[in-house]
Design a protein around this motif. Structure first.
Motif, PDB file in Angstrom:
ATOM      1  N   TYR A 116      39.258  15.994 -39.095  1.00 54.08           N
ATOM      2  CA  TYR A 116      39.189  16.294 -37.790  1.00 54.08           C
ATOM      3  C   TYR A 116      40.558  16.038 -36.997  1.00 54.08           C
ATOM      4  O   TYR A 116      40.901  16.627 -36.096  1.00 54.08           O
ATOM      5  CB  TYR A 116      38.081  15.698 -37.082  1.00 54.08           C
ATOM      6  N   ARG A 119      43.278  18.286 -37.638  1.00 56.75           N
ATOM      7  CA  ARG A 119      42.970  19.601 -36.905  1.00 56.75           C
ATOM      8  C   ARG A 119      43.528  19.417 -35.348  1.00 56.75           C
ATOM      9  O   ARG A 119      44.276  20.660 -34.989  1.00 56.75           O
ATOM     10  CB  ARG A 119      41.572  19.936 -36.822  1.00 56.75           C
ATOM     11  N   GLU A 120      43.280  18.347 -34.725  1.00 52.68           N
ATOM     12  CA  GLU A 120      43.797  18.230 -33.632  1.00 52.68           C
ATOM     13  C   GLU A 120      45.250  18.036 -33.182  1.00 52.68           C
ATOM     14  O   GLU A 120      45.952  18.492 -32.524  1.00 52.68           O
ATOM     15  CB  GLU A 120      42.916  16.930 -32.726  1.00 52.68           C
ATOM     16  N   LEU A 135      39.837  27.235 -31.766  1.00 50.71           N
ATOM     17  CA  LEU A 135      38.896  26.145 -31.520  1.00 50.71           C
ATOM     18  C   LEU A 135      38.355  26.364 -30.080  1.00 50.71           C
ATOM     19  O   LEU A 135      37.031  26.198 -29.803  1.00 50.71           O
ATOM     20  CB  LEU A 135      39.663  24.967 -31.470  1.00 50.71           C
ATOM     21  N   THR A 136      39.164  27.151 -29.080  1.00 46.55           N
ATOM     22  CA  THR A 136      38.500  27.495 -27.879  1.00 46.55           C
ATOM     23  C   THR A 136      38.043  28.980 -27.568  1.00 46.55           C
ATOM     24  O   THR A 136      37.367  29.191 -26.455  1.00 46.55           O
ATOM     25  CB  THR A 136      39.672  27.091 -26.665  1.00 46.55           C
ATOM     26  N   TRP A 194      39.678  20.428 -24.143  1.00 44.58           N
ATOM     27  CA  TRP A 194      38.995  20.681 -25.149  1.00 44.58           C
ATOM     28  C   TRP A 194      39.020  19.263 -26.083  1.00 44.58           C
ATOM     29  O   TRP A 194      37.975  18.861 -26.611  1.00 44.58           O
ATOM     30  CB  TRP A 194      39.616  21.747 -26.072  1.00 44.58           C
ATOM     31  N   LEU A 195      39.975  18.451 -26.148  1.00 39.79           N
ATOM     32  CA  LEU A 195      40.092  17.221 -26.871  1.00 39.79           C
ATOM     33  C   LEU A 195      39.045  16.194 -26.167  1.00 39.79           C
ATOM     34  O   LEU A 195      38.641  15.340 -26.971  1.00 39.79           O
ATOM     35  CB  LEU A 195      41.696  16.639 -26.843  1.00 39.79           C
ATOM     36  N   ASP A 207      36.062  16.356 -25.221  1.00 34.45           N
ATOM     37  CA  ASP A 207      34.764  16.340 -25.773  1.00 34.45           C
ATOM     38  C   ASP A 207      34.768  16.053 -27.218  1.00 34.45           C
ATOM     39  O   ASP A 207      33.981  15.591 -27.703  1.00 34.45           O
ATOM     40  CB  ASP A 207      34.404  18.031 -25.677  1.00 34.45           C
ATOM     41  N   ARG A 208      35.993  16.177 -28.024  1.00 28.57           N
ATOM     42  CA  ARG A 208      35.921  15.760 -29.328  1.00 28.57           C
ATOM     43  C   ARG A 208      35.796  14.247 -29.371  1.00 28.57           C
ATOM     44  O   ARG A 208      35.427  13.621 -30.259  1.00 28.57           O
ATOM     45  CB  ARG A 208      37.223  16.168 -29.947  1.00 28.57           C
ATOM     46  N   GLU A 230      32.808  12.977 -29.962  1.00 29.56           N
ATOM     47  CA  GLU A 230      32.370  13.215 -31.051  1.00 29.56           C
ATOM     48  C   GLU A 230      32.824  11.994 -32.473  1.00 29.56           C
ATOM     49  O   GLU A 230      32.061  11.459 -33.292  1.00 29.56           O
ATOM     50  CB  GLU A 230      32.559  14.376 -31.747  1.00 29.56           C
ATOM     51  N   TYR A 231      34.111  11.674 -32.008  1.00 29.12           N
ATOM     52  CA  TYR A 231      34.565  10.743 -32.868  1.00 29.12           C
ATOM     53  C   TYR A 231      33.837   9.253 -32.733  1.00 29.12           C
ATOM     54  O   TYR A 231      33.787   8.620 -33.664  1.00 29.12           O
ATOM     55  CB  TYR A 231      36.086  10.434 -32.515  1.00 29.12           C
TER      56      TYR A 231
END
Length: 415
Positions: free
Chosen positions: A142, A145-146, A189-190, A210-211, A213-214, A217-218
């Protein structure tokens, strides 16, 4: 009978084992590059760790004494190769301090945007690699990916993805891009049209939105994961006094409760980049943050990791402010600096706040275009020096957890 049991002395005998010397690295994946750790163990217990460096030494400082300032920029990319932009910035500011060069507002704004994007990319690798050290593979995928999107944005800005040479003496090699095609990874991704054209700054805003929200999750995946907490909380604890005595800086220092960041507390030539920007310096004990595990001790592995996670949020905040100011900044993106400019007979030293800590550059001029002396003080070198006392008395399996929490890059240490 009861009296006899009360008077009985129970003696436990530990199993005696032979002392062992074990090499962890330089090929071991948990040593973050070409680092050799010599472990002295008694069974599974480690009671002495000696780091051995020098396997990546490339003479970057001596090379810098034989090149003009602008020619030395590419070599700084290869120091902390996960934060090349920040290395470029620190070296360029040191030369500007030596020659008394002032850059315009626009150049400072471009530098801030690029430097904070670099900080995000670096901390993402730190998060993913640390998860990998502790046996969790998904965060590593992940994170990359970012980070790939950040590299796409850097490629649009300067044409390179790892060794940039973009921030240079006087500002940046060129201005931020205008209209670009949306990076393929960001489009995927978007859910946007891959042929969409937009401003480079708008692509950055789309990415950080977008990041955000990730990041939540992290925290679920790692920060508040029970296994991750058991492997990090309460382990490798370092007091504020110990951190300062060993010269630790950056997230390693702030994780021990020392509220110090050169973006706010450094020299004016550096801090003026951040004047008028609203951001917080992240340090333990993380006042106002909820959900801190009860096992956490100030200055432990978990604290150092959490500092980096919260710094990503602060970098996002700085990026939004920088991009908002960008269209209204005055001046050019760079002040011309000739390759053959003679350096004054003087010496300077300047430190900047890079993702892994305070990176310093020392320069001595003697009237030639090339510096008489060029030296770099590595944040990772000082952070690594505390490995021995932190690993004393821990289990063998805990050594990667402690070393990984320091987030070292050997290219910067060996220079």
């Amino acid at each position: 009978m009861a009296t006899q049991l009360e008077d009985q002395r129970i003696i436990e005998f530990d199993v005696r084992t032979d002392e062992m010397l074990i090499n962890m690295g330089p090929q071991h994946p948990s040593t973050h590059g070409v680092l050799r750790l010599l472990l002295r163990t008694d069974g599974e217990v480690v009671y002495e760790v000696t780091p051995h460096i020098g396997y990546l030494h490339r003479c970057a400082e001596k090379i810098g004494e034989n090149l003009a300032g602008a020619q030395w920029v590419p070599y700084t990319d290869r120091m902390d190769y996960l934060a090349g932009m920040n290395m470029n910035l620190g070296m360029s500011l040191a030369f500007e301090k030596l020659v008394g060069l002032e850059v315009p507002e626009k150049a400072m704004n471009v530098r801030l945007i690029i430097a904070e994007l670099g900080r995000i990319a670096s901390h993402l690798v730190g998060m993913g690699a640390y998860g990998l050290d502790l046996g969790s593979f998904s965060p590593f995928l992940y994170a990359f990916r970012e980070r790939e999107i950040v590299l796409d944005l850097f490629e649009e800005a300067c044409g390179a993805r790892l060794t940039y040479s973009y921030l240079t003496i006087g500002g940046a090699t060129h201005d931020l891009p205008g209209m670009i095609e949306i990076p393929p990874g960001l489009a995927s991704l978007t859910g946007r049209d891959p042929k969409l054209k937009l401003l480079w700054t708008d692509a950055v805003l789309m990415f950080i939105e977008w990041l955000e929200d990730r990041i939540k999750e992290y925290h679920i995946l790692l920060t508040r994961n029970a296994i991750f907490i058991n492997r990090t909380a309460g382990l490798g604890a370092m007091s504020a006094e110990m951190a300062t005595d060993y010269g630790c800086t950056g997230p390693v220092l702030r994780g021990s409760g020392v509220d110090y960041d050169l973006r706010r507390d450094g020299e004016e030539i550096y801090t003026r980049m951040y004047e008028g920007y609203d951001f917080n310096v992240i340090s333990a004990p993380f006042e106002g943050e909820s959900g801190i595990p009860r096992q956490v001790i100030m200055g432990d592995n978990w604290c150092r990791f959490f500092v980096r996670m919260l710094e990503i949020v602060e970098s996002i905040k700085l990026l939004r402010q920088g991009i908002e100011k960008y269209p209204h900044t005055e001046g050019e993106y760079r002040v011309p600096f000739k390759m053959n400019t003679k350096l004054p007979v003087d010496e300077v030293y300047l430190e900047t706040e890079c993702p892994r800590g305070q990176m310093g550059f020392y320069l001595v001029g003697d009237g030639q275009a090339e510096p008489l002396r060029a030296r770099a003080k590595s944040s990772c070198f000082c952070n690594l020096s505390v490995t021995g006392p932190l690993c004393e008395g821990v289990l063998l399996a805990d050594v990667p957890s402690i070393v990984g929490s320091l987030d070292i890059v050997m290219g910067e240490i060996d220079r």
